[in-house]
Design an enzyme around this catalytic site. Structure first.
Site, PDB file in Angstrom:
ATOM      1  N   SER A 293       0.812  -1.223   0.000  1.00  0.00           N
ATOM      2  CA  SER A 293       0.000   0.000   0.000  1.00  0.00           C
ATOM      3  C   SER A 293       0.847   1.277   0.000  1.00  0.00           C
ATOM      4  CB  SER A 293      -0.970  -0.035   1.178  1.00  0.00           C
ATOM      5  OG  SER A 293      -1.952   0.945   1.036  1.00  0.00           O
TER       6      SER A 293
ATOM      7  N   ASP B 133      -2.099   6.170  -3.487  1.00  0.00           N
ATOM      8  CA  ASP B 133      -0.935   5.531  -2.855  1.00  0.00           C
ATOM      9  C   ASP B 133      -0.473   4.375  -3.755  1.00  0.00           C
ATOM     10  OD1 ASP B 133      -3.177   3.992  -2.477  1.00  0.00           O
ATOM     11  OD2 ASP B 133      -2.677   3.371  -0.440  1.00  0.00           O
TER      12      ASP B 133
ATOM     13  N   ASP C  89      -1.070   1.132  -4.093  1.00  0.00           N
ATOM     14  CA  ASP C  89      -2.013   0.180  -4.703  1.00  0.00           C
ATOM     15  C   ASP C  89      -3.340   0.831  -5.055  1.00  0.00           C
ATOM     16  OD1 ASP C  89      -2.719   0.547  -2.033  1.00  0.00           O
ATOM     17  OD2 ASP C  89      -3.545  -1.470  -1.818  1.00  0.00           O
TER      18      ASP C  89
ATOM     19  N   ASP D 255      -5.731   2.111  -3.366  1.00  0.00           N
ATOM     20  CA  ASP D 255      -6.960   1.927  -2.582  1.00  0.00           C
ATOM     21  C   ASP D 255      -7.330   3.219  -1.855  1.00  0.00           C
ATOM     22  OD1 ASP D 255      -4.941   1.825  -0.655  1.00  0.00           O
ATOM     23  OD2 ASP D 255      -5.849   0.189   0.487  1.00  0.00           O
TER      24      ASP D 255
END
Length: 449
Positions: free
Chosen positions: A96, A233, A235, A237
């Site tokens: 992440s 960020d 990834d 999400d």
């Protein structure tokens, strides 16, 4: 928290704690837990992603599980692909917003929701036992490659529509969002200026999309006279937003605005957030017919409450948003499209942001050895009554006490050896006074623990 799984799956430094051997065994443990079926696997842009993905896939195949390899994919795309391909689970190889030397393994359910702590505990038990399912040579799982990006964009365009075109500056932080977020914005009819959109695995800014890390995005929005800046960020999400004047819109303000917009778009209902979210959200959505429910920190807790209450929207004050009408996976890419639709319907972001009430928020991290956390929290829970005059207490995740015009949250970190204090008050003076008291209480509790 188990030996391997933390607040958000497994997240460790690569080739130290997170090795190909561990990834292989997590694959075997997940395959054993599922007892067959199909798993979608994607990875973010980190240099270690392919290595860990291949090890994890080998483990899954050895248990007779079929794998759909979607390659380089942000977390939202993995969540989308699970449902698209009718899979039984999904895995994202991602850390992440952690620095590039980290990577992680996050597991998703068939409905797009992350694995719950209970499910992760089951995986831990299998991992610890080493008692993995093994299948015969003619039952080993099959692997196929797939690319769900076109489907994702097509489906998103069915839900989001713009009447005008906007100039959007998009900073994907060299993360996995770069393979889809700019394309979705362009398909919506916008002019897209991309920053840090080559998915290299070498990050040129801090990955958490905050005011400090997005200074270049803010500058670009001003220079290009853009309507909005959107960032992700590693990834994708999460979402960070810069308004049309080039100012970073604080997480709490953005959370309130988008919650309000979701109520306008989908009707009155419940908004789910976490115990560290402030009063601004309640004050902004109540007049629109929204009711706020607070739960534990972490996207899986938000998703669970949304599913339980049939909520309209769920989000954390970290830029993690879940739109249940779309999916139960946190999705910064779909969120970006939604922000554009909100601007399209309601007007410039700089004007909208003025409607959200502002309070004073303070945060403190206090060092605390992991083995002292549980006892220190017990002491805090006992002593808080003597130290503060409060009206309400929530203890689902740490201890949150609240009064009419302030609240304080005491919470042990799930990822670091620290205690966190978060508080909010109507005035700077009151906030400082509360923080002094809170800090004293926590330090004494850690000493006594």
């Amino acid at each position: 928290m188990g030996k391997y799984f933390g607040t958000s799956g497994i997240r460790e430094v690569v080739n130290e704690k997170l090795t190909p051997e561990l990834a292989l065994n997590v694959g075997k443990a997940l395959g054993t837990y599922l007892g067959g079926g199909t798993v979608v696997v994607g990875r973010d842009t980190r240099t270690s992603g392919e290595m860990l993905k291949k090890a994890l896939v080998s483990g899954l195949l050895s248990t007779g599980v079929d794998v759909v390899d979607i390659g380089l994919a942000p977390t939202p795309l993995t969540g989308f692909a699970i449902k698209l391909y009718g899979a039984d689970a999904g895995v994202t190889i991602t850390a992440s917003h952690n620095p590039p030397q980290y990577n992680g393994i996050k597991v998703w359910q068939a409905n797009g929701m992350a694995y719950t702590p209970e499910m992760e505990n089951e995986l831990e038990k299998i991992l610890e036992s080493g008692n993995f399912r093994k299948v015969a040579w003619n039952e080993i799982g099959s692997i196929r490659k797939a690319d769900p990006r076109e489907e994702y964009i097509r489906k998103a365009l069915e839900m989001i529509e713009l009447k005008s075109s906007y100039t959007v500056v998009l900073d994907t932080g060299n993360g996995a969002g770069s393979i889809i977020s700019p394309y979705l914005q362009r398909e919506l009819g916008n002019r897209v200026i991309s920053l840090n959109s080559h998915p290299s695995g070498f990050f040129v800014r801090e990955l958490e999309p905050n005011a400090k890390s997005l200074s270049m995005l803010a500058k670009t929005v001003r220079v290009m006279n853009a309507d909005v800046g959107i960032a992700h960020d590693g990834d994708a999400d999460r979402i960070g937003v810069v308004d049309d004047e080039g100012n970073f819109v604080e997480y709490e303000v953005m959370l309130s605005l988008i919650a309000g917009y979701m109520i306008r778009k989908f009707g009155k209902g419940k908004i789910v957030t976490t115990v560290d979210a402030g009063f601004a959200l309640d004050d902004y959505v109540k007049p629109l017919g929204g009711e706020v429910i607070r739960t534990r920190v972490g996207d899986v807790a938000v998703a669970e409450e949304l599913a339980k209450h049939g909520g309209v929207f769920g989000g954390e004050p970290s830029g993690t948003w879940i739109m249940p009408q779309w999916n139960l996976t946190p999705d910064g890419i779909f969120a970006g499209a939604l922000v554009l639709e909100m601007i399209d319907r309601l007007g410039p972001l700089s004007e909208l942001a003025k409607e959200v009430p502002r309070y004073v928020t303070l945060r403190k991290k206090i060092p605390c050895p992991n083995e002292k956390k549980a006892r220190a929290m017990e002491i805090i829970a006992q002593e808080v009554l003597n130290a503060f005059d409060y009206k309400g207490l929530i203890d689902i995740d740490g201890v949150r006490i609240e009064n009419d015009d302030w609240w304080i949250l005491f919470r042990p970190s799930g990822t670091e050896p620290i205690m966190r204090i978060t508080l909010e008050a109507h005035t700077e003076e009151k906030a400082r006074e509360l923080m002094e008291k809170a800090e004293r209480l926590v330090k004494e509790a850690i000493e006594r623990a």
